[in-house]
Design an enzyme around this catalytic site. Structure first.
Site, PDB file in Angstrom:
ATOM      1  N   ASP A 126      -2.749   4.465   8.186  1.00 44.87           N
ATOM      2  CA  ASP A 126      -2.997   4.924   9.550  1.00 44.87           C
ATOM      3  C   ASP A 126      -4.180   4.203  10.183  1.00 44.87           C
ATOM      4  OD1 ASP A 126      -2.478   6.782  11.790  1.00 44.87           O
ATOM      5  OD2 ASP A 126      -4.529   7.346  11.354  1.00 44.87           O
TER       6      ASP A 126
ATOM      7  N   ASN B   9      -5.623   5.554  20.558  1.00 42.58           N
ATOM      8  CA  ASN B   9      -4.518   4.699  20.125  1.00 42.58           C
ATOM      9  C   ASN B   9      -3.527   5.515  19.307  1.00 42.58           C
ATOM     10  OD1 ASN B   9      -2.912   2.481  19.541  1.00 42.58           O
ATOM     11  ND2 ASN B   9      -4.138   1.871  17.785  1.00 42.58           N
TER      12      ASN B   9
ATOM     13  N   ASP C 269      -4.965  14.416  15.013  1.00 43.27           N
ATOM     14  CA  ASP C 269      -5.510  13.057  14.931  1.00 43.27           C
ATOM     15  C   ASP C 269      -7.016  13.093  15.212  1.00 43.27           C
ATOM     16  OD1 ASP C 269      -5.750  10.375  14.534  1.00 43.27           O
ATOM     17  OD2 ASP C 269      -4.611   9.750  16.303  1.00 43.27           O
TER      18      ASP C 269
END
Length: 431
Positions: free
Chosen positions: A154, A280, A307
């Site tokens: 990731d 992002n 996230d």
């Protein structure tokens, strides 16, 4: 000590119950769940009047950056887990882009050792490739034995499809899910914001939806080829939602997540908030937000993840082109996700499922919910409480949020693990 929660609205996806009930916690487990007034209070026990509150299974976050080891100026395991508890989470999956990278059993065990005894359970996600370089595949069986819950590079895609295919084959054989950051690097370049009318107007370099969706389509194809369980991280573009929808219809073993900022903000937020709204994948158009919401409603998008990407303030200040991507998300997730209920995108049961049961299912972890005999892992939510987001009150070191000052309805009142409070708001009153 035993705890009786009275008159709460139990919202439990595992059983499909959404009704007023009393919940008795005894010895770290749920001893009974009954209609209001049927459970006697045990001498010496604590009592919480949960009238007007939701009682749900504790939340599970598939996608968190705890930064430790190596990035302790941004976050530590201790501060990140305190933020998770305040956000209603009992379980978080921490990404491997640490320093050193979590690409070997020693780092996986180090993370677990440092998290031991803290408030929230940690499930380390180990790197797909050595050093996140996208070239050399790691020893997945050894990582799983050390405690890795899944695999991901990731923050970076695996650019070589042959390497990704080999990684998926080995992950399949090791019984691990691949959590993919889907991006075509040649289209990303030096992008800052979504490519479109806003990037043209602002002059910022754009990141096309195609960068994400080409990566999604490639990895779906490889999952279809290999039979590997594929989980797509932070879906933001309507074309990506459609690609997952079609893949599921074909029986491909694919799941996906989105984050609250992708169903609450558009690219226009960057005009007002600058680098605080830089992430992002980037914030996209109103049409993309609508598609993400439809994907949540129809089941294409399985989970809501934060996230959580905390940064030191100097990483986000100044020129937006040089500022770091990402926001601090653990402590705003519930308030933002409740927007979906208030605006009738999702009913409460469906929202709670995407924050609890389905994230755990994606990694093959069981969740028993608010039922007798289950662990007393619970989150108590006030869906109507007025909230003004204040980054200064975050437990996280990361104060980087585009939601500062936003007024919302709904917040976490308490988080319990094994019947014990790991977080309680100032309004919780135990009798």
């Amino acid at each position: 000590m035993d705890l009786l929660l009275q008159n709460g609205r139990v919202v439990c996806p595992e059983t499909g119950r959404d009704e007023l009930l009393d919940v008795l916690c005894k010895g770290g487990r749920i001893a009974a769940v009954e209609p209001p007034g049927k459970l006697p209070r045990i001498a010496g026990s604590r009592l919480l009047d949960a009238a007007g509150l939701w009682i749900v299974p504790s939340l599970f976050d598939l996608h968190v950056h705890l930064r430790e080891p190596g990035g302790e100026h941004k976050e530590t395991i201790r501060t990140g887990l305190a933020a998770a508890a305040a956000g209603g989470f009992s379980d978080v999956c921490c990404m491997p882009n640490t320093q050193p990278v979590n690409d070997c059993p020693e780092i996986t065990r180090l993370i677990l050792d440092r998290a031991a005894g803290l408030s929230v359970r940690v499930h380390p996600v180990a790197a797909l490739t050595r050093g996140l370089a996208g070239k050399e595949i790691n020893d997945y069986p050894a990582l799983r034995q050390a405690g890795a819950a899944a695999l991901s590079d990731d923050g970076k895609p695996v650019p070589d499809a042959r390497v990704m295919r080999k990684a998926m084959e080995r992950a399949r054989d090791a019984g691990l899910t691949v959590c993919a950051h889907c991006e075509e690097p040649s289209l990303f370049e030096n992008g800052v914001v979504n490519e479109g009318t806003f990037s043209a107007r602002s002059g910022f370099a754009g990141i096309s939806w195609a960068s994400e969706t080409i990566g999604v389509l490639r990895d779906i194809s490889l999952a279809e080829l290999t039979g590997c369980r594929l989980h797509i991280c932070h879906v933001s573009a309507r074309q990506s939602v459609q690609a997952v929808f079609e893949a599921k219809a074909r029986g491909v073993p694919v799941t996906c997540e989105t984050a609250p900022h992708y169903f609450t903000l558009t690219e226009e937020a960057v005009a007002d908030l600058g680098s605080m709204a830089k992430m992002n994948p980037p914030l996209r158009t109103a049409e993309d937000v609508a598609a993400v919401r439809r994907g949540l409603a129809d089941g294409t998008i399985d989970a809501i993840a934060t996230d959580h990407a905390p940064h030191a303030i100097e990483d986000k200040e100044g020129d937006i082109a040089r500022a770091a991507f990402g926001i601090s998300g653990l402590e705003t997730a519930v308030s933002l996700s409740l927007v979906l209920v208030h605006e009738r995108v999702l009913p409460p049961l469906a929202l709670v499922r995407k924050l609890t049961v389905d994230p755990a299912r994606i990694l093959g972890l069981p969740r028993r919910g608010v039922i007798a005999g289950a662990p007393a892992d619970l989150t108590v939510i006030n869906p109507a409480a007025a909230v003004c987001i204040s980054a200064e009150r975050f437990y996280s070191k990361g104060k980087n949020t585009p939601f500062a000052g936003m007024e919302l309805s709904g917040k976490v009142e308490a988080t319990l693990i094994a019947g014990e409070f790991v977080f309680a708001s100032e309004t919780i009153c135990l009798q």
